[in-house]
Design an enzyme around this catalytic site. Structure first.
Site, PDB file in Angstrom:
ATOM      1  CG  ASP A  50      48.686  38.804  26.672  1.00  0.00           C
ATOM      2  OD1 ASP A  50      48.324  37.930  25.866  1.00  0.00           O
ATOM      3  OD2 ASP A  50      48.996  39.961  26.336  1.00  0.00           O
ATOM      4  CE1 TYR A  72      41.788  43.888  28.046  1.00  0.00           C
ATOM      5  CE2 TYR A  72      40.733  44.959  26.172  1.00  0.00           C
ATOM      6  CZ  TYR A  72      41.244  43.824  26.774  1.00  0.00           C
ATOM      7  OH  TYR A  72      41.216  42.627  26.112  1.00  0.00           O
TER       8      TYR A  72
END
Length: 338
Positions: free
Chosen positions: A91, A159
């Protein structure tokens, strides 16, 4: 008829006479090969990784522009014609240490020739990096079969979400809560639901922990934590939602058992309201593949490492300035209370 182009002088086309002759060349004259690129980027200045028709400032947009400027792909070629795939989308504001894309690019070899060994091929990272902004770097490349998919061939993704520990967070409680994430669960309460794309919310988490990256820092100083999540796939905003809830646990606003309760969608059918964690601290840390080894030339690796170090030093200088300002204000506040 194929488009005729005049290439710049640094594209790996051998022979000074050929470079200086001014002759145009046809992309169809060159062998095309399927490769994977390992890409690093700081995403703070970009509107996400994936290209968008109405927004220019995306990482993928910069990458494709660089590939065109270095004549590795033809102007106007679509994703299907290039055999393009990406490991995933990130994003706006999110960074990546190991984003992977795959596509068909120009080889150093002529059409009809045998595909050259990787050691004899163009130095793809060095070529593309010359045309990229400093906060995006191609770290390496690897030859891949034509049926390789950067998205579906990945084994798992990792992540990390970075968190400043200023002494107010209960790390033990955060770790206890994160342990409930392990295994396969329905994560509908830990994502942003896209109603236009009905899908399963079940995902498998392989590793979940809160790492202390600076455990030996001076007394009273802030240190850095990292929420570490490894999984086979992730939902939209899943990591930031998990980070938001774990921060509530760390601040004592929720008990560690809140993660397990949110995963029980039968007992809790509706997602509770909570603020999404900011995007800037999120990093796509690793994309793992079977038998995929990225190659890096020594010269380009040294240039990339030097560029990253320069950026790191500037960030450290900025942090030192801010730390000095904080310490001065603390000293002033203490003196004012006397």
């Amino acid at each position: 008829m194929s488009r005729k182009w005049r290439p710049p002088h640094n594209l790996g086309i051998k022979g000074k006479k050929q470079r200086d002759s001014g002759r145009q060349f046809c992309m169809d004259s060159f062998l095309q090969r399927q490769i994977a690129l390992e890409v690093y980027y700081l995403g703070w200045a970009y509107h996400g990784f994936a290209s968008q028709t109405d927004i220019q400032a995306t990482v993928e947009g910069q990458l494709f522009a660089a590939l065109r400027r270095t004549w590795l792909i033809e102007e106007g070629m679509g994703w299907e014609a290039l055999g393009y795939s990406r490991c995933g989308r990130t994003d706006k504001g999110v960074s990546a240490l190991c984003q992977v894309v795959a596509l068909r690019v120009r080889s150093i070899a002529r059409a009809g020739d045998v595909e050259p060994a990787p050691c004899d091929e163009l130095d793809y990272p060095a070529l593309v990096n010359r045309a990229l902004p400093g906060d995006i770097r191609v770290l390496g490349w690897a030859p891949v079969p034509t049926d390789f998919s950067a998205r579906f061939s990945t084994l798992h993704r990792t992540y990390r979400y970075f968190i400043v520990q200023d002494g107010s967070l209960d790390v033990a409680a955060m770790r206890a809560a994160a342990a409930a994430l392990l295994g396969e669960h329905d994560f509908r309460h830990f994502c942003k639901v896209d109603v236009s794309k009905p899908a399963s919310y079940r995902r498998r988490i392989l590793e979940a922990d809160v790492l202390d990256l600076q455990a030996s820092g001076p007394a009273g100083a802030s240190s850095m934590l990292a929420l570490h999540l490894r999984g086979t796939a992730f939902l939209w905003h899943q990591v930031r939602c998990i980070a938001a809830v774990l921060l509530l646990v760390g601040r004592g606003l929720e008990a560690p058992g809140v993660i397990a309760r949110l995963l029980d969608v039968q007992r809790l059918p509706r997602k509770p309201q909570y603020c999404l964690a900011p995007e800037e601290p999120l990093l796509l840390y690793e994309c793992a593949y079977s038998a995929l080894r990225f190659m890096r030339s020594a010269n380009d690796h040294a240039r990339t490492l030097a560029a990253v170090r320069r950026r790191l030093h500037r960030q450290l200088e900025g942090a030192a300035l801010l730390q000095a300002a904080v310490l001065k204000q603390v000293k002033f506040s203490a003196a004012a209370r006397i």
